[in-house]
Design a protein around this motif. Structure first.
Motif, PDB file in Angstrom:
ATOM      1  N   SER A   1     102.876 -16.772  60.900  1.00 52.29           N
ATOM      2  CA  SER A   1     101.977 -15.788  60.272  1.00 52.29           C
ATOM      3  C   SER A   1     101.592 -16.302  58.891  1.00 52.29           C
ATOM      4  O   SER A   1     102.221 -17.221  58.356  1.00 52.29           O
ATOM      5  CB  SER A   1     102.647 -14.416  60.146  1.00 52.29           C
ATOM      6  OG  SER A   1     103.543 -14.415  59.050  1.00 52.29           O
ATOM      7  N   GLY A   2     100.579 -15.685  58.329  1.00 52.72           N
ATOM      8  CA  GLY A   2     100.145 -16.086  56.997  1.00 52.72           C
ATOM      9  C   GLY A   2     101.200 -15.752  55.958  1.00 52.72           C
ATOM     10  O   GLY A   2     101.429 -16.508  55.012  1.00 52.72           O
ATOM     11  N   TRP A   3     101.817 -14.596  56.138  1.00 59.10           N
ATOM     12  CA  TRP A   3     102.875 -14.206  55.196  1.00 59.10           C
ATOM     13  C   TRP A   3     103.962 -15.271  55.204  1.00 59.10           C
ATOM     14  O   TRP A   3     104.394 -15.754  54.159  1.00 59.10           O
ATOM     15  CB  TRP A   3     103.447 -12.832  55.606  1.00 59.10           C
ATOM     16  CG  TRP A   3     104.201 -12.165  54.497  1.00 59.10           C
ATOM     17  CD1 TRP A   3     103.722 -11.239  53.632  1.00 59.10           C
ATOM     18  CD2 TRP A   3     105.565 -12.411  54.121  1.00 59.10           C
ATOM     19  NE1 TRP A   3     104.696 -10.878  52.742  1.00 59.10           N
ATOM     20  CE2 TRP A   3     105.837 -11.580  53.019  1.00 59.10           C
ATOM     21  CE3 TRP A   3     106.567 -13.238  54.601  1.00 59.10           C
ATOM     22  CZ2 TRP A   3     107.074 -11.554  52.384  1.00 59.10           C
ATOM     23  CZ3 TRP A   3     107.807 -13.222  53.979  1.00 59.10           C
ATOM     24  CH2 TRP A   3     108.047 -12.383  52.880  1.00 59.10           C
TER      25      TRP A   3
ATOM     26  N   ASN B   1     102.881 -18.720  53.510  1.00 59.30           N
ATOM     27  CA  ASN B   1     102.961 -18.737  52.047  1.00 59.30           C
ATOM     28  C   ASN B   1     104.405 -18.637  51.565  1.00 59.30           C
ATOM     29  O   ASN B   1     104.830 -19.382  50.672  1.00 59.30           O
ATOM     30  CB  ASN B   1     102.158 -17.572  51.452  1.00 59.30           C
ATOM     31  CG  ASN B   1     100.666 -17.874  51.396  1.00 59.30           C
ATOM     32  OD1 ASN B   1     100.258 -19.035  51.275  1.00 59.30           O
ATOM     33  ND2 ASN B   1      99.850 -16.841  51.500  1.00 59.30           N
TER      34      ASN B   1
ATOM     35  N   HIS C   1      97.975 -12.959  46.887  1.00 60.58           N
ATOM     36  CA  HIS C   1      98.589 -12.114  47.917  1.00 60.58           C
ATOM     37  C   HIS C   1     100.108 -11.964  47.738  1.00 60.58           C
ATOM     38  O   HIS C   1     100.784 -12.865  47.248  1.00 60.58           O
ATOM     39  CB  HIS C   1      98.291 -12.735  49.288  1.00 60.58           C
ATOM     40  CG  HIS C   1      98.605 -11.839  50.437  1.00 60.58           C
ATOM     41  ND1 HIS C   1      99.710 -12.000  51.225  1.00 60.58           N
ATOM     42  CD2 HIS C   1      97.952 -10.757  50.928  1.00 60.58           C
ATOM     43  CE1 HIS C   1      99.723 -11.069  52.159  1.00 60.58           C
ATOM     44  NE2 HIS C   1      98.666 -10.305  52.011  1.00 60.58           N
TER      45      HIS C   1
ATOM     46  N   SER D   1     102.443 -12.305  49.739  1.00 64.02           N
ATOM     47  CA  SER D   1     103.249 -13.361  50.376  1.00 64.02           C
ATOM     48  C   SER D   1     103.447 -14.552  49.436  1.00 64.02           C
ATOM     49  O   SER D   1     104.469 -15.237  49.496  1.00 64.02           O
ATOM     50  CB  SER D   1     102.594 -13.817  51.682  1.00 64.02           C
ATOM     51  OG  SER D   1     101.226 -14.130  51.490  1.00 64.02           O
TER      52      SER D   1
ATOM     53  N   GLU E   1      93.188 -17.960  45.762  1.00 57.39           N
ATOM     54  CA  GLU E   1      92.611 -17.719  47.088  1.00 57.39           C
ATOM     55  C   GLU E   1      91.131 -18.071  47.006  1.00 57.39           C
ATOM     56  O   GLU E   1      90.533 -17.964  45.934  1.00 57.39           O
ATOM     57  CB  GLU E   1      92.782 -16.244  47.479  1.00 57.39           C
ATOM     58  CG  GLU E   1      94.244 -15.846  47.586  1.00 57.39           C
ATOM     59  CD  GLU E   1      94.454 -14.363  47.929  1.00 57.39           C
ATOM     60  OE1 GLU E   1      93.518 -13.721  48.441  1.00 57.39           O
ATOM     61  OE2 GLU E   1      95.567 -13.878  47.673  1.00 57.39           O
TER      62      GLU E   1
ATOM     63  N   SER F   1      91.407 -10.697  49.108  1.00 56.86           N
ATOM     64  CA  SER F   1      91.378  -9.716  50.199  1.00 56.86           C
ATOM     65  C   SER F   1      90.928  -8.328  49.776  1.00 56.86           C
ATOM     66  O   SER F   1      90.397  -7.585  50.586  1.00 56.86           O
ATOM     67  CB  SER F   1      92.753  -9.633  50.848  1.00 56.86           C
ATOM     68  OG  SER F   1      93.729  -9.331  49.889  1.00 56.86           O
TER      69      SER F   1
ATOM     70  N   ASP G   1      94.668 -20.289  49.290  1.00 55.97           N
ATOM     71  CA  ASP G   1      94.797 -19.459  50.490  1.00 55.97           C
ATOM     72  C   ASP G   1      93.386 -19.117  50.981  1.00 55.97           C
ATOM     73  O   ASP G   1      92.596 -18.518  50.245  1.00 55.97           O
ATOM     74  CB  ASP G   1      95.589 -18.195  50.102  1.00 55.97           C
ATOM     75  CG  ASP G   1      95.772 -17.205  51.238  1.00 55.97           C
ATOM     76  OD1 ASP G   1      94.877 -17.087  52.092  1.00 55.97           O
ATOM     77  OD2 ASP G   1      96.810 -16.509  51.252  1.00 55.97           O
TER      78      ASP G   1
ATOM     79  N   ALA H   1      92.766 -17.271  53.821  1.00 53.09           N
ATOM     80  CA  ALA H   1      92.920 -16.275  54.890  1.00 53.09           C
ATOM     81  C   ALA H   1      91.605 -15.566  55.216  1.00 53.09           C
ATOM     82  O   ALA H   1      91.294 -15.336  56.386  1.00 53.09           O
ATOM     83  CB  ALA H   1      93.987 -15.253  54.497  1.00 53.09           C
ATOM     84  N   HIS H   2      90.839 -15.222  54.188  1.00 51.76           N
ATOM     85  CA  HIS H   2      89.625 -14.423  54.426  1.00 51.76           C
ATOM     86  C   HIS H   2      88.352 -15.260  54.471  1.00 51.76           C
ATOM     87  O   HIS H   2      87.266 -14.715  54.678  1.00 51.76           O
ATOM     88  CB  HIS H   2      89.514 -13.322  53.373  1.00 51.76           C
ATOM     89  CG  HIS H   2      90.654 -12.365  53.470  1.00 51.76           C
ATOM     90  ND1 HIS H   2      90.670 -11.324  54.379  1.00 51.76           N
ATOM     91  CD2 HIS H   2      91.854 -12.326  52.841  1.00 51.76           C
ATOM     92  CE1 HIS H   2      91.817 -10.672  54.276  1.00 51.76           C
ATOM     93  NE2 HIS H   2      92.556 -11.264  53.348  1.00 51.76           N
TER      94      HIS H   2
ATOM     95  N   THR I   1      94.636 -18.311  57.901  1.00 58.31           N
ATOM     96  CA  THR I   1      95.257 -17.531  58.979  1.00 58.31           C
ATOM     97  C   THR I   1      94.366 -17.482  60.214  1.00 58.31           C
ATOM     98  O   THR I   1      93.162 -17.715  60.150  1.00 58.31           O
ATOM     99  CB  THR I   1      95.556 -16.086  58.513  1.00 58.31           C
ATOM    100  OG1 THR I   1      94.328 -15.473  58.143  1.00 58.31           O
ATOM    101  CG2 THR I   1      96.503 -16.066  57.339  1.00 58.31           C
TER     102      THR I   1
ATOM    103  N   LYS J   1      92.674 -13.131  61.409  1.00 56.13           N
ATOM    104  CA  LYS J   1      91.518 -12.416  60.876  1.00 56.13           C
ATOM    105  C   LYS J   1      90.276 -12.901  61.634  1.00 56.13           C
ATOM    106  O   LYS J   1      90.122 -12.583  62.803  1.00 56.13           O
ATOM    107  CB  LYS J   1      91.461 -12.593  59.370  1.00 56.13           C
ATOM    108  CG  LYS J   1      92.799 -12.123  58.729  1.00 56.13           C
ATOM    109  CD  LYS J   1      92.816 -12.156  57.245  1.00 56.13           C
ATOM    110  CE  LYS J   1      94.213 -12.046  56.666  1.00 56.13           C
ATOM    111  NZ  LYS J   1      94.968 -10.848  57.008  1.00 56.13           N
TER     112      LYS J   1
HETATM  113  C1  LIG Z   1      95.183 -13.589  51.270  1.00 62.47           C
HETATM  114  C2  LIG Z   1      96.155 -13.368  52.385  1.00 62.47           C
HETATM  115  N1  LIG Z   1      97.112 -14.286  52.602  1.00 62.47           N
HETATM  116  C3  LIG Z   1      98.015 -14.129  53.586  1.00 62.47           C
HETATM  117  C4  LIG Z   1      97.986 -13.031  54.420  1.00 62.47           C
HETATM  118  C5  LIG Z   1      99.035 -12.859  55.478  1.00 62.47           C
HETATM  119  O1  LIG Z   1      98.554 -13.267  56.705  1.00 62.47           O
HETATM  120  P1  LIG Z   1      99.181 -12.697  58.055  1.00 62.47           P
HETATM  121  O2  LIG Z   1      98.566 -11.360  58.277  1.00 62.47           O
HETATM  122  O3  LIG Z   1      98.830 -13.707  59.084  1.00 62.47           O
HETATM  123  O4  LIG Z   1     100.657 -12.597  57.843  1.00 62.47           O
HETATM  124  C6  LIG Z   1      96.986 -12.074  54.246  1.00 62.47           C
HETATM  125  C7  LIG Z   1      96.877 -10.936  55.182  1.00 62.47           C
HETATM  126  O5  LIG Z   1      97.043  -9.841  54.976  1.00 62.47           O
HETATM  127  C8  LIG Z   1      96.053 -12.223  53.192  1.00 62.47           C
HETATM  128  O6  LIG Z   1      95.146 -11.301  52.939  1.00 62.47           O
END
Ligand SMILES: Cc1ncc(COP(=O)(O)O)c(C=O)c1O
Length: 387
Positions: free
Chosen positions: A108-110, A113, A136, A138, A180, A184, A209, A211-212, A238, A241
């Motif tokens: 996972s993204g969390w 990181n 974020h 994480s 980032e 987010s 990061d 992710a978005h 990630t 999303k």
């Molecule tokens: C900027 C950012 N990094 C990491 C994550 C975590 O990703 P994941 O939902 O895959 O754990 C998120 C998601 O909420 C995010 O917004």
């Protein structure tokens, strides 16, 4: 009641008194940027399935095929038996997509990181870390695990970052910058070209990061890091999303990936992604590079919403993406607005402190390529009435 339940009950009561008790409701995404919640269909401005891929027939078919072929679980971490041929091929494909030498898939993204940051910092004892104030949770978890010295710069304020680097970074044996490419809760991002020049000038490692941004922005949806090739040492993103799947990646040099496989606790001690998730991501990578029309539509929807909010006199910050905050200030105002939208058949999350700064409570609108201009106009009409 036992001691634990008593203690937790006190904590919960405190959260409730602060008006911050959350009770999520079961929701299922539907095609067309809609969602089903407790029997009612809503326009979904909350989920992050920005390209509508989570319900795409190709992803579903490839997830099903992969599970039929290889089972529902990967059985172990990648250091044991979790590294399949499919996972290895996916990582090579991701590296090509991101324009890096190598890439690694995380659960996972969390986790990516929280596992990567302490591993990196373990390789540079005493490093000074410079983090945008809005990175974020994480990344904060990773920094806390590392016990790192952290200097926070004002959101997207690269002058402030430079001043901090000069003041606090010069004496440190190494420097790391965390940012980032799209934030987010604000839908904005830093000037990555300038950020990378600053990183070079101060001999700092740049960690971004995406992710978005992954799938949505940059050439062929490869993220904004692709606009500064070779300038970012550690790129994270990630799959949950815009790519419509689950999991995350870290892309960079071969040496970075070899090191993380050996040193990132959250990878070493965690089960690898299951076959169905890998199948779906692989299918998403077949589709995403050719989705320029969807990306252009998403950009147009964002512009339309921002122009409409501007017309209503409602600030949307510095958003430049598919994430558009409707900033109302007070927590109670954000809650009321979210409830008004719900009554009108729309899901839009109220975001309040501590997730965002005091007096910047907002609705976070996440647009999707499956929304239409009429959907955005409906949202604006309801916001206009409610405000
Ligand atoms: C900027 C950012 N990094 C990491 C994550 C975590 O990703 P994941 O939902 O895959 O754990 C998120 C998601 O909420 C995010 O917004």
């Amino acid at each position: 009641m036992g001691t634990l339940d008593t203690l937790l009950g006190e904590r919960l009561a405190r959260i409730e008194r602060a008006g911050r008790l959350r009770q999520p409701r079961p929701t299922r995404m539907l095609p067309g940027g809609r969602a089903l919640r407790e029997g009612r269909e809503y326009l979904d401005f909350s989920s992050n399935d920005y390209l509508g891929l989570a319900l795409h027939p190709l992803l579903i078919e490839r997830a099903r095929e992969a599970a039929a072929r290889a089972g529902t679980g990967s059985g172990a971490s990648r250091l044991v038996t979790g590294l399949s041929e499919e996972l290895r091929a996916l990582e090579a494909r991701l590296a090509a997509f991101k324009g890096t030498e190598a890439a690694l898939v995380f659960a996972s993204g969390w986790q990516a990181n929280a596992a990567t940051i302490p591993a990196l910092l373990a390789a540079m004892p005493g490093a000074a870390v410079f983090a945008d104030r809005l990175v974020h949770a994480s990344m904060h978890a990773g920094l806390a695990m590392a016990g790192a010295r952290q200097h926070r710069f004002r959101h997207n304020d690269l002058d402030h970052l430079e001043a901090l680097l000069a003041e606090k970074g010069a004496e440190a044996p190494a420097r790391v910058i965390l940012a980032e490419s799209i934030y987010s809760m604000d839908g904005d991002g830093p000037d990555l070209a300038r950020l990378s020049v600053i990183a070079r000038r101060h001999d700092a490692i740049l960690y971004v990061d995406e992710a978005h941004a992954t799938g949505v922005l940059g050439p062929r949806g490869a993220g904004l890091s692709a606009s500064v090739p070779g300038a970012i040492e550690v790129i994270m993103g990630t799959f949950g999303k815009a790519l419509g799947g689950f999991g995350a990646y870290v892309a960079g040099s071969r040496r970075l990936c070899d090191y993380l496989v050996n040193a990132a606790s959250g990878m070493v001690f965690s089960t690898a992604l299951p076959p169905a998730a890998i199948g779906a991501i692989d299918a998403a990578l077949d589709l995403v590079p050719d989705m320029d029309a969807e990306r252009a539509h998403l950009t147009a929807l964002g512009d339309r919403l921002r122009a409409g909010l501007n017309g209503l006199g409602v600030p949307s910050g510095a958003s430049v993406s598919q994430i558009v905050p409707v900033i109302v200030g007070a927590e109670s105002a954000a809650m009321r607005l979210s409830e008004a939208l719900l009554a009108d058949g729309m899901l839009a999350s109220a975001i309040r402190p501590p997730t965002v700064a005091k007096n910047t409570s907002r609705l976070r609108i996440a647009l999707k390529a499956t929304h239409s201009a009429a959907d955005v106009d409906r949202l604006l009409a309801v916001l206009g009435r409610a405000l």
